[in-house]
Write a protein that holds these residues in place. Structure first.
Motif, mmCIF file in Angstrom:
data_model
loop_
_atom_site.group_PDB
_atom_site.id
_atom_site.type_symbol
_atom_site.label_atom_id
_atom_site.label_comp_id
_atom_site.label_asym_id
_atom_site.label_seq_id
_atom_site.Cartn_x
_atom_site.Cartn_y
_atom_site.Cartn_z
ATOM 1 N N HIS A 1 0.809 -1.221 0.000
ATOM 2 C CA HIS A 1 0.000 0.000 0.000
ATOM 3 C C HIS A 1 0.841 1.270 0.000
ATOM 4 C CE1 HIS A 1 0.186 -2.038 3.945
ATOM 5 N NE2 HIS A 1 0.569 -0.864 4.396
ATOM 6 N N ARG A 2 1.925 1.289 0.727
ATOM 7 C CA ARG A 2 2.742 2.510 0.757
ATOM 8 C C ARG A 2 3.398 2.769 -0.598
ATOM 9 N NH1 ARG A 2 3.347 0.537 5.986
ATOM 10 N NH2 ARG A 2 2.787 2.045 7.617
ATOM 11 N N GLU A 3 3.829 1.701 -1.259
ATOM 12 C CA GLU A 3 4.467 1.867 -2.563
ATOM 13 C C GLU A 3 3.493 2.385 -3.624
ATOM 14 O OE1 GLU A 3 4.633 -0.741 -0.511
ATOM 15 O OE2 GLU A 3 6.376 -2.014 -0.909
ATOM 16 N N LEU A 4 2.209 2.163 -3.392
ATOM 17 C CA LEU A 4 1.196 2.539 -4.390
ATOM 18 C C LEU A 4 0.757 3.993 -4.286
ATOM 19 C CD1 LEU A 4 -1.110 -0.613 -4.219
ATOM 20 C CD2 LEU A 4 0.229 0.114 -6.192
ATOM 21 N N LEU A 5 1.032 4.642 -3.182
ATOM 22 C CA LEU A 5 0.436 5.959 -2.939
ATOM 23 C C LEU A 5 0.794 6.983 -4.011
ATOM 24 C CD1 LEU A 5 0.711 6.274 0.945
ATOM 25 C CD2 LEU A 5 -1.367 6.061 -0.441
#
Length: 268
Positions: free
Chosen positions: A184-188
């Motif tokens: 999720h963090r990589e997608l932000l």
């Protein structure tokens, strides 16, 4: 023959470009290339080039464009010493239209559809690492908007919209796979850019909300919902879908057990 349309137009016979520089012949080649190994009717080509009111000279002009393409094909064949075929064997005149033979070369649209299809099947089987890998590989074939350097008429416009929708579906599923894998963090940053371009795309917004929530940014997730709702009401006169509204309520309540969101991913 190698055909690339997922970006700029590039058609190569035996490694040599047969892509013309003039706009109209490029347009003809683009339509033939998209329908490689299929008959493209003269009427379809005519409408693509001149719309619903073609000039009286439309047919002989189209024939001139076909001749120009065949001259490029002939040059490519001669450059590689292929005396077993002529340009008319590659770009055929058939009853009612023309047919470009793709042969055994690559076609980026076909490869994209093959990889994306495998990715969807992996997702259905809940093999999310494989789904993410295959869909990422499929999307890597896109180097820009489809036929980015080609002037388009009604038929190419329709095909470009179809391809863009296919790309968005693959992108949605690849992001879904990454969320399943806890990325999720990589997608932000990616989702931030995508939502600036597709401001009314509910699935992307739901995925962005989930990524924010899972990154500990609950308030920003709720703000994203409100921005989408305002945009939908203002531009389309619509409220967000029940699934997205349910996701918003779940984030608002911060229910630890989690519920399925608009993208089909659970909060917890």
């Amino acid at each position: 023959m190698d055909i690339d349309v997922l970006g700029t137009l590039a058609v190569r016979e035996m490694g040599t470009s047969i892509t013309p520089t003039a706009p109209k012949p490029r347009q003809v080649l683009a339509l033939l290339a998209l329908h490689a190994d299929e008959v493209v009717p003269v009427g379809t080509l005519t409408e693509e080039l001149w719309g619903s009111e073609p000039p009286r000279s439309a047919r002989p002009t189209l024939q001139t464009y076909i001749l120009q393409l065949r001259e490029l094909i002939t040059a490519a064949l001669e450059q590689h010493g292929d005396d077993t075929r002529t340009a008319k064997d590659v770009l055929l005149t058939v009853p009612g239209g023309y047919l470009l033979k793709g042969g055994e070369g690559g076609h980026d649209v076909q490869e994209f559809e093959r990889l994306a299809g495998m990715g969807y099947r992996a997702m259905d089987a809940e093999d999310f690492p494989e789904g993410a890998r295959l869909l990422r590989e499929a999307l890597a074939l896109w180097t820009g908007p489809a036929l980015a350097d080609v002037h388009t008429g009604p038929h190419l416009d329709t095909q470009i919209k179809r391809l863009e929708e296919s790309r968005l579906c693959a992108l949605d599923q690849r992001i879904e796979a990454d969320l399943k894998l806890g990325r999720h963090r990589e997608l932000l940053s990616e989702l931030t850019v995508l939502l600036s371009r597709y401001s009314t795309h509910e699935s992307l917004c739901g995925q962005y909300m989930l990524a924010l929530y899972r990154s500990g940014r609950r308030g920003e997730a709720l703000d994203a919902y409100q921005r989408l709702r305002s945009t939908l009401v203002r531009t389309l006169g619509l409220e967000p879908s029940p699934a997205l509204a349910k996701l918003q309520r779940s984030i608002l309540m911060a229910r630890p057990e989690g519920v399925a969101g608009a993208s089909g991913v659970r909060l917890a």
